[in-house]
Design an enzyme around this catalytic site. Structure first.
Site, PDB file in Angstrom:
ATOM      1  N   ASP A  44      33.480  36.696  33.520  1.00  0.00           N
ATOM      2  CA  ASP A  44      33.610  37.817  34.645  1.00  0.00           C
ATOM      3  C   ASP A  44      32.596  38.980  34.344  1.00  0.00           C
ATOM      4  O   ASP A  44      32.131  39.575  35.440  1.00  0.00           O
ATOM      5  CB  ASP A  44      34.858  38.325  34.358  1.00  0.00           C
ATOM      6  CG  ASP A  44      35.545  39.083  35.465  1.00  0.00           C
ATOM      7  OD1 ASP A  44      35.374  38.708  36.400  1.00  0.00           O
ATOM      8  OD2 ASP A  44      36.260  40.178  35.306  1.00  0.00           O
ATOM      9  N   CYS A 135      38.803  40.541  45.412  1.00  0.00           N
ATOM     10  CA  CYS A 135      38.574  40.877  43.927  1.00  0.00           C
ATOM     11  C   CYS A 135      39.470  42.152  43.399  1.00  0.00           C
ATOM     12  O   CYS A 135      40.412  42.064  43.032  1.00  0.00           O
ATOM     13  CB  CYS A 135      37.296  40.888  43.427  1.00  0.00           C
ATOM     14  SG  CYS A 135      36.865  41.164  41.740  1.00  0.00           S
ATOM     15  N   TYR A 139      43.141  42.041  42.287  1.00  0.00           N
ATOM     16  CA  TYR A 139      43.459  42.441  40.550  1.00  0.00           C
ATOM     17  C   TYR A 139      44.459  43.503  40.548  1.00  0.00           C
ATOM     18  O   TYR A 139      45.195  43.602  39.542  1.00  0.00           O
ATOM     19  CB  TYR A 139      42.038  42.735  40.275  1.00  0.00           C
ATOM     20  CG  TYR A 139      41.250  41.736  39.398  1.00  0.00           C
ATOM     21  CD1 TYR A 139      40.779  41.790  38.167  1.00  0.00           C
ATOM     22  CD2 TYR A 139      40.990  40.616  39.985  1.00  0.00           C
ATOM     23  CE1 TYR A 139      40.382  40.632  37.401  1.00  0.00           C
ATOM     24  CE2 TYR A 139      40.328  39.547  39.313  1.00  0.00           C
ATOM     25  CZ  TYR A 139      39.994  39.613  37.855  1.00  0.00           C
ATOM     26  OH  TYR A 139      39.267  38.503  37.451  1.00  0.00           O
ATOM     27  N   TYR A 166      43.981  47.392  35.280  1.00  0.00           N
ATOM     28  CA  TYR A 166      44.222  46.696  36.550  1.00  0.00           C
ATOM     29  C   TYR A 166      45.400  47.279  37.416  1.00  0.00           C
ATOM     30  O   TYR A 166      45.665  47.158  38.381  1.00  0.00           O
ATOM     31  CB  TYR A 166      43.866  45.331  36.534  1.00  0.00           C
ATOM     32  CG  TYR A 166      42.447  44.874  36.527  1.00  0.00           C
ATOM     33  CD1 TYR A 166      41.555  45.346  37.364  1.00  0.00           C
ATOM     34  CD2 TYR A 166      42.275  44.228  35.155  1.00  0.00           C
ATOM     35  CE1 TYR A 166      40.208  45.109  36.815  1.00  0.00           C
ATOM     36  CE2 TYR A 166      40.937  43.898  34.819  1.00  0.00           C
ATOM     37  CZ  TYR A 166      39.930  44.210  35.742  1.00  0.00           C
ATOM     38  OH  TYR A 166      38.505  44.016  35.565  1.00  0.00           O
ATOM     39  N   GLU A 208      38.820  33.155  44.152  1.00  0.00           N
ATOM     40  CA  GLU A 208      39.575  33.879  42.952  1.00  0.00           C
ATOM     41  C   GLU A 208      40.248  32.762  42.191  1.00  0.00           C
ATOM     42  O   GLU A 208      40.489  33.075  41.019  1.00  0.00           O
ATOM     43  CB  GLU A 208      40.238  35.110  43.647  1.00  0.00           C
ATOM     44  CG  GLU A 208      39.475  36.233  44.038  1.00  0.00           C
ATOM     45  CD  GLU A 208      38.881  37.035  42.708  1.00  0.00           C
ATOM     46  OE1 GLU A 208      39.528  37.196  41.669  1.00  0.00           O
ATOM     47  OE2 GLU A 208      37.848  37.285  42.808  1.00  0.00           O
TER      48      GLU A 208
END
Length: 218
Positions: A44, A135, A139, A166, A208
């Site tokens: 990541d 993304c 998240y 997040y 994802e």
């Protein structure tokens, strides 16, 4: 219906599968194998480097000063705020930023970032927003769900900082800003362009899922 609402309807079933993914659930209940998380962090971190470059392409193609500032803030948030959580965990695993930069991207990571960079190179602001948005938005969708589901056990959870990052108000504001930006950009587009943009959004959402699979070793 706002275009962002149409997008969410397209991927809602897939995003709900994210919530049931063993990697995501393992973060939530604290049972995820730390070696799997370490692998995820490395990939990541490498992903975020290219993700920031996609924002930079958005900055180049922005048509107004307001949009340029918007992309500048996104680049800063990615390189400083979001990577800080990764860096703190990587220190726990004894890895410096320089050491992480020496790792190679997994096939899934490279495929995903190359897809986004290809869209950013050839596309306009709308297409760039479509490829990066899954993304950020998903998240927050995941983080909020994990916080709501596991808030009573977070104190003893190794993954608490990740969940808090997040699910935070700041990250929610970031996601909402992008949702509003999408609705602004796509307010008066044709049906044909909507379908093309939805296709990009869906493909990034599928990437994802592949990223979660890769991180878990599936």
């Amino acid at each position: 219906m706002k275009f962002s609402e149409e997008l969410f309807e397209e991927v809602k079933e897939l995003w709900n599968k994210y919530l049931q993914h063993p990697f995501v659930k393992g973060i939530g209940d604290g049972t995820l194998d730390k070696d799997k998380f370490k692998k995820y962090l490395i990939q990541d971190y490498l992903y975020l480097k290219d993700y920031a470059k996609v924002f930079a392409m958005g900055l180049v193609k922005a048509k107004t000063m307001k949009e340029m500032k918007f992309y500048c803030e996104a680049i800063k948030g990615t390189l400083e705020d979001e990577t800080q959580v990764h860096t703190n965990y990587l220190r726990y695993f004894g890895l410096s930023d320089a050491e992480v930069e020496g790792y190679r991207c997994e096939l899934t990571t490279a495929s995903y970032t190359n897809y986004m960079l290809g869209i950013a190179t050839k596309g306009d602001s709308k297409e760039i927003a479509m490829t990066i948005m899954p993304c950020t938005w998903s998240y927050y969708y995941i983080g909020k769900n994990l916080f709501d589901t596991y808030s009573d056990t977070l104190e003893s959870n190794f993954y608490k900082p990740w969940i808090e990052e997040y699910s935070s108000v700041e990250f929610k504001e970031c996601a909402n800003a992008w949702i509003n930006y999408i609705d602004y950009l796509c307010e008066n587009i044709s049906k044909e362009e909507k379908e093309e943009l939805k296709d990009i959004f869906i493909k990034s959402s599928l990437y994802e899922m592949e990223f979660w699979n890769m991180a878990y070793g599936e």
